[in-house]
Design a protein around this motif. Structure first.
Motif, PDB file in Angstrom:
ATOM      1  N   THR A  15       0.828  -1.206   0.000  1.00 24.21           N
ATOM      2  CA  THR A  15       0.000   0.000   0.000  1.00 24.21           C
ATOM      3  C   THR A  15       0.865   1.260   0.000  1.00 24.21           C
ATOM      4  O   THR A  15       0.538   2.247  -0.663  1.00 24.21           O
ATOM      5  CB  THR A  15      -0.933   0.009   1.229  1.00 24.21           C
ATOM      6  OG1 THR A  15      -1.792  -1.126   1.167  1.00 24.21           O
ATOM      7  CG2 THR A  15      -1.768   1.276   1.273  1.00 24.21           C
TER       8      THR A  15
ATOM      9  N   LEU B 131      -3.365   6.208  -5.169  1.00 26.14           N
ATOM     10  CA  LEU B 131      -4.451   6.214  -4.195  1.00 26.14           C
ATOM     11  C   LEU B 131      -5.070   7.604  -4.031  1.00 26.14           C
ATOM     12  O   LEU B 131      -4.410   8.623  -4.224  1.00 26.14           O
ATOM     13  CB  LEU B 131      -3.932   5.739  -2.837  1.00 26.14           C
ATOM     14  CG  LEU B 131      -3.282   4.354  -2.793  1.00 26.14           C
ATOM     15  CD1 LEU B 131      -2.751   4.069  -1.393  1.00 26.14           C
ATOM     16  CD2 LEU B 131      -4.268   3.285  -3.221  1.00 26.14           C
TER      17      LEU B 131
ATOM     18  N   GLN C 155      -7.169   4.893  -0.153  1.00 26.48           N
ATOM     19  CA  GLN C 155      -6.193   4.792   0.935  1.00 26.48           C
ATOM     20  C   GLN C 155      -6.847   4.226   2.181  1.00 26.48           C
ATOM     21  O   GLN C 155      -6.313   3.336   2.851  1.00 26.48           O
ATOM     22  CB  GLN C 155      -5.614   6.172   1.241  1.00 26.48           C
ATOM     23  CG  GLN C 155      -4.690   6.223   2.440  1.00 26.48           C
ATOM     24  CD  GLN C 155      -3.308   5.686   2.156  1.00 26.48           C
ATOM     25  OE1 GLN C 155      -2.482   6.352   1.539  1.00 26.48           O
ATOM     26  NE2 GLN C 155      -3.037   4.465   2.605  1.00 26.48           N
TER      27      GLN C 155
ATOM     28  N   ALA D 276      -7.650   0.511   1.758  1.00 26.50           N
ATOM     29  CA  ALA D 276      -6.433  -0.297   1.883  1.00 26.50           C
ATOM     30  C   ALA D 276      -6.057  -0.456   3.352  1.00 26.50           C
ATOM     31  O   ALA D 276      -5.697  -1.546   3.800  1.00 26.50           O
ATOM     32  CB  ALA D 276      -5.291   0.361   1.108  1.00 26.50           C
TER      33      ALA D 276
END
Length: 481
Positions: free
Chosen positions: A355, A364, A369, A372
């Motif tokens: 990530t 992202l 975000q 994730a």
């Protein structure tokens, strides 16, 4: 003069009890610690951007991030200081004092007037929470039946996220300038946290002292009386007949366990468990403290999310974190500690690194975000909760509070105290690459802790605490059925 030996079955009487409303009361009254801690961390996280405004305290980004460090410094000192008192004077006395300290620090935080004052008051708040960790983890493990200890511990530690959910929902209201002036809303958040803690302080008066603690201090009659009262309550509540217990241990009580004995037990008797506890605590401390004390700064700096909307992004994140330990917790009692702890640590570390790379590439947005992080911390939350479970059950009852405090303090000092300030400085550069390096460091620490669990983990599932770690006061006269 040597004290007389005590032959007792009290630990095994507690472990054979069926789950009951009385156990639920214990969980609610003691588990509130994690809810309050979650509330505190979330409040400081969501108001950090607000406190940088000229109309509030006008803090710099570094100072706002340092508030998390100040809180953690207090927690480390409080854990060490209060743990010694917890093992010496009892679980009940100290979990009343530590919660009172938290209330005082939180109320003072609400009336802060500059950086020095709020940093000082956050340190006092941390003193109370740090003391809570050792007093509460000790009491819970010593009162909860062995067969469900893992799941209950993880669920209680996971309740940290209930506090986060409360804090994020609260922020949507109190940080809305259309409802409260910008310099009032953040103060109200602290007042509400103190009010919740005071209500729980009243409930805690009805909880007993740990019978296991009473035993090792030679108070056998009182310990038997407490267990009998618990058994009667459980029988009345569940309408079940309790099995007879024929397993005993024999101990020689001690009033005080010296620091020399603590050091010998931790470093000489159980060196592998010591390495394990430090890695687990340090890895999760760095990850969580880095992310949550600077959460609003990340959202505002890189995704331009207004302060009064940060709670919208924290809410789903917190829900995922809460359900991680709740859903996965039973597997720690059935599938096993070593397997589940190592999997959750290594998996969450790998996902965080991936990530972080996507963040660096600019792929992202605020929503993706958050999604994730929901996935990452579903596993990381269970892993982090298991760190507290591990250090609270793999050392003898006589030094349990001090052991918990030692690992919390040293682990947090190594992995957590500096992380909010480090990430605050990384965020201040406004360079995704530098923040990515921070994510990689957190991911590496988590994965490494998972490997240490594979090497040194303890199969403590469904075992009495006295079977996982022999009491220091026990003598070789155990009589089995």
């Amino acid at each position: 003069m040597e004290k007389k030996k005590i032959r007792t079955n009290i630990p095994f009487r507690l472990d054979r009890l069926p789950w009951s409303p009385w156990h639920v009361l214990v969980v609610i009254a003691l588990g509130i610690t994690w809810i309050l801690d979650g509330l505190e961390v979330t409040i400081v996280g969501v108001i950090s951007d607000v406190l940088t405004k000229p109309s509030t305290l006008a803090l710099t980004d570094f100072e706002a991030g340092f508030l998390g460090t100040a809180y953690l410094i207090g927690a480390v000192v409080g854990a060490i200081f209060f743990s010694y008192l917890t093992d010496k004077y009892g679980r009940k006395k100290l979990f009343m004092i530590t919660l009172g300290t938290y209330i005082a620090g939180t109320l003072l935080s609400a009336v802060s007037f500059n950086f020095i004052s709020i940093a000082t008051f956050r340190t006092i708040t941390g003193l109370g929470i740090g003391g809570e960790y050792s007093a509460i983890n000790s009491a819970i493990d010593e009162l909860i039946p062995a067969r469900v200890r893992g799941w209950v511990d993880l669920a209680i530690n996971g309740s940290w996220w209930i506090g986060t959910i409360m804090g994020s929902a609260l922020s949507l209201y109190i940080l809305n300038p259309a409802i409260f002036p910008i310099n009032l809303g953040w103060r109200l958040a602290f007042f509400l946290g103190a009010s919740l803690a005071f209500a729980v302080l009243l409930i805690r008066r009805y909880l007993p002292e740990s019978p296991r603690w009473l035993l090792i201090h030679g108070r056998e009659e009182e310990a038997n009386s407490v267990v009998s009262q618990i058994e009667n309550k459980v029988k009345d509540q569940t309408k079940k007949t309790l099995d007879n217990v024929h397993k005993y241990i024999t101990i020689i009580p001690r009033d005080v366990i010296g620091f020399k004995t603590v050091g010998k037990t931790v470093f000489k008797t159980y060196p592998k468990r010591t390495v394990l506890g430090l890695w687990l605590m340090a890895g999760q401390a760095f990850l969580y403290n880095a992310i949550f004390f600077t959460y609003s700064l990340i959202l505002s700096t890189f995704y331009h999310i207004p302060a009064d909307q940060v709670g919208l992004y924290i809410f789903p994140f917190a829900v995922g974190n809460f359900f991680g330990p709740l859903i996965l917790g039973r597997l720690f009692d059935t599938y096993g500690r070593k397997k589940m702890i190592s999997v959750t640590y290594i998996l969450s570390g790998g996902l965080l690194a991936f990530t972080g790379y996507l963040f660096y590439l600019g792929i992202l947005n605020a929503l993706t975000q958050t999604l994730a992080w929901v996935v990452i911390f579903f596993f990381a939350s269970a892993g982090a909760s298991s760190a507290y479970l591990t250090v609270s059950e793999v050392f003898p009852v006589e030094i349990r509070a001090m052991a918990i405090a030692f690992f919390y303090a040293v682990g947090t000092a190594l992995g957590g105290v500096a992380s909010p300030a480090i990430f605050g400085a990384l965020i201040a550069t406004k360079q995704p690459l530098f923040l990515f390096y921070g994510y990689l460091l957190g991911a590496g620490l988590m994965a490494a802790a998972g490997v240490v669990e594979i090497l040194f983990g303890v199969n403590a599932e469904r075992k009495s605490l006295e079977e996982v770690a022999k009491p220091i006061t026990e003598v070789e006269e155990e009589v089995a059925e």
